[in-house]
Design a protein around this motif. Sequence first.
Motif, PDB file in Angstrom:
ATOM      1  N   UNK A 144       0.847  -1.191   0.000  1.00 53.07           N
ATOM      2  CA  UNK A 144       0.000   0.000   0.000  1.00 53.07           C
ATOM      3  C   UNK A 144       0.876   1.231   0.000  1.00 53.07           C
ATOM      4  N   UNK A 145       0.434   2.245  -0.692  1.00 54.50           N
ATOM      5  CA  UNK A 145       1.100   3.536  -0.532  1.00 54.50           C
ATOM      6  C   UNK A 145       0.094   4.661  -0.741  1.00 54.50           C
ATOM      7  N   UNK A 146       0.478   5.829  -0.257  1.00 52.42           N
ATOM      8  CA  UNK A 146      -0.382   6.989  -0.390  1.00 52.42           C
ATOM      9  C   UNK A 146       0.022   7.738  -1.649  1.00 52.42           C
ATOM     10  N   UNK A 147      -0.952   8.060  -2.483  1.00 50.43           N
ATOM     11  CA  UNK A 147      -0.690   8.893  -3.658  1.00 50.43           C
ATOM     12  C   UNK A 147      -1.784   9.942  -3.719  1.00 50.43           C
ATOM     13  N   UNK A 148      -1.392  11.206  -3.680  1.00 52.46           N
ATOM     14  CA  UNK A 148      -2.355  12.314  -3.710  1.00 52.46           C
ATOM     15  C   UNK A 148      -3.445  12.151  -2.661  1.00 52.46           C
ATOM     16  N   UNK A 149      -3.036  11.683  -1.485  1.00 50.77           N
ATOM     17  CA  UNK A 149      -3.982  11.574  -0.391  1.00 50.77           C
ATOM     18  C   UNK A 149      -4.877  10.353  -0.454  1.00 50.77           C
ATOM     19  N   UNK A 150      -4.645   9.483  -1.422  1.00 48.50           N
ATOM     20  CA  UNK A 150      -5.463   8.285  -1.547  1.00 48.50           C
ATOM     21  C   UNK A 150      -4.607   7.051  -1.313  1.00 48.50           C
ATOM     22  N   UNK A 151      -5.148   6.102  -0.545  1.00 49.68           N
ATOM     23  CA  UNK A 151      -4.427   4.859  -0.333  1.00 49.68           C
ATOM     24  C   UNK A 151      -4.632   3.956  -1.538  1.00 49.68           C
ATOM     25  N   UNK A 152      -3.509   3.547  -2.125  1.00 46.78           N
ATOM     26  CA  UNK A 152      -3.595   2.618  -3.249  1.00 46.78           C
ATOM     27  C   UNK A 152      -2.829   1.362  -2.880  1.00 46.78           C
ATOM     28  N   UNK A 153      -3.092   0.294  -3.609  1.00 43.11           N
ATOM     29  CA  UNK A 153      -2.232  -0.854  -3.422  1.00 43.11           C
ATOM     30  C   UNK A 153      -1.905  -1.498  -4.740  1.00 43.11           C
ATOM     31  N   UNK A 154      -0.729  -2.113  -4.762  1.00 43.29           N
ATOM     32  CA  UNK A 154      -0.294  -2.774  -5.991  1.00 43.29           C
ATOM     33  C   UNK A 154       0.360  -4.096  -5.631  1.00 43.29           C
ATOM     34  N   UNK A 155       0.287  -5.037  -6.568  1.00 39.52           N
ATOM     35  CA  UNK A 155       0.916  -6.337  -6.358  1.00 39.52           C
ATOM     36  C   UNK A 155       2.428  -6.197  -6.501  1.00 39.52           C
ATOM     37  N   UNK A 156       3.159  -6.868  -5.634  1.00 40.36           N
ATOM     38  CA  UNK A 156       4.619  -6.903  -5.736  1.00 40.36           C
ATOM     39  C   UNK A 156       5.050  -8.368  -5.815  1.00 40.36           C
ATOM     40  N   UNK A 157       6.260  -8.590  -6.336  1.00 39.04           N
ATOM     41  CA  UNK A 157       6.724  -9.967  -6.507  1.00 39.04           C
ATOM     42  C   UNK A 157       7.201 -10.599  -5.208  1.00 39.04           C
ATOM     43  N   UNK A 158       7.663  -9.762  -4.290  1.00 42.66           N
ATOM     44  CA  UNK A 158       8.206 -10.333  -3.059  1.00 42.66           C
ATOM     45  C   UNK A 158       8.304  -9.263  -1.977  1.00 42.66           C
ATOM     46  N   UNK A 159       8.498  -9.714  -0.745  1.00 42.66           N
ATOM     47  CA  UNK A 159       8.856  -8.827   0.357  1.00 42.66           C
ATOM     48  C   UNK A 159      10.220  -9.292   0.860  1.00 42.66           C
ATOM     49  N   UNK A 160      11.189  -8.404   0.891  1.00 40.19           N
ATOM     50  CA  UNK A 160      12.525  -8.748   1.382  1.00 40.19           C
ATOM     51  C   UNK A 160      12.482  -8.925   2.897  1.00 40.19           C
ATOM     52  N   UNK A 161      13.145  -9.971   3.374  1.00 37.30           N
ATOM     53  CA  UNK A 161      13.262 -10.214   4.812  1.00 37.30           C
ATOM     54  C   UNK A 161      14.758 -10.214   5.154  1.00 37.30           C
ATOM     55  N   UNK A 162      15.333  -9.026   5.364  1.00 39.39           N
ATOM     56  CA  UNK A 162      16.766  -8.959   5.666  1.00 39.39           C
ATOM     57  C   UNK A 162      17.065  -9.675   6.982  1.00 39.39           C
ATOM     58  N   UNK A 163      18.238 -10.280   7.060  1.00 42.89           N
ATOM     59  CA  UNK A 163      18.618 -11.064   8.236  1.00 42.89           C
ATOM     60  C   UNK A 163      18.414 -10.276   9.527  1.00 42.89           C
ATOM     61  N   UNK A 164      17.706 -10.885  10.459  1.00 39.16           N
ATOM     62  CA  UNK A 164      17.572 -10.332  11.802  1.00 39.16           C
ATOM     63  C   UNK A 164      16.584  -9.197  11.947  1.00 39.16           C
ATOM     64  N   UNK A 165      15.940  -8.802  10.854  1.00 39.55           N
ATOM     65  CA  UNK A 165      15.048  -7.647  10.914  1.00 39.55           C
ATOM     66  C   UNK A 165      13.589  -8.105  10.968  1.00 39.55           C
ATOM     67  N   UNK A 166      12.819  -7.487  11.890  1.00 39.59           N
ATOM     68  CA  UNK A 166      11.386  -7.792  11.948  1.00 39.59           C
ATOM     69  C   UNK A 166      10.667  -7.048  10.842  1.00 39.59           C
ATOM     70  N   UNK A 167       9.965  -7.772  10.011  1.00 41.98           N
ATOM     71  CA  UNK A 167       9.201  -7.157   8.928  1.00 41.98           C
ATOM     72  C   UNK A 167       7.729  -7.403   9.204  1.00 41.98           C
ATOM     73  N   UNK A 168       6.997  -6.311   9.355  1.00 42.16           N
ATOM     74  CA  UNK A 168       5.581  -6.400   9.680  1.00 42.16           C
ATOM     75  C   UNK A 168       4.740  -6.230   8.429  1.00 42.16           C
TER      76      UNK A 168
END
Length: 135
Positions: free
Chosen positions: A61-85
């Motif tokens: 999700x991201x905000x564009x011109x005050x509107x929440x939009x969402x787009x499909x992504x291929x992956x979410x990176x999970x860097x070592x040791x980092x909590x990704x919510x």
Amino acid sequence: MVVTACALDVEAAVTATDAWVRGTVPAQRSTGAFVTLQSTEDTRLVGVASPIAKSAEIHESDMANGTMRMKAVDFVALPAGKRIELKPGGYHVMLLGVVKPLGAGDSVPLTLTLEDPSGKRSTLDVEAAVRPLGR
Ligand SMILES: [Cu+2]
């Protein structure tokens, strides 16, 4: 609930906590799923599947011109040791073609597909609790 995946020949261990799915109303066919992930090694979340949905996509999700939009992504990176919510307003899993209404007390099985830097894939099964709408 804590689930840890650890394949014998892969060093990475991924921990999933606080998995939840937003409840639906009867005619609703899509909803969001959220989970906090932490990996001991660099890993990526590359796919999600659930028996209660025809398909699932990883969205951002991201905000564009005050509107929440969402787009499909291929992956979410999970860097070592980092909590990704994965959370409302950020990365989330979109469950599409949901086959039944989801209410309080239901739980949704999610199978997360993870990929290490060499391209080797593993899966992690998570049980996500349904949170009723309006909370
Ligand atoms: Cu979405």
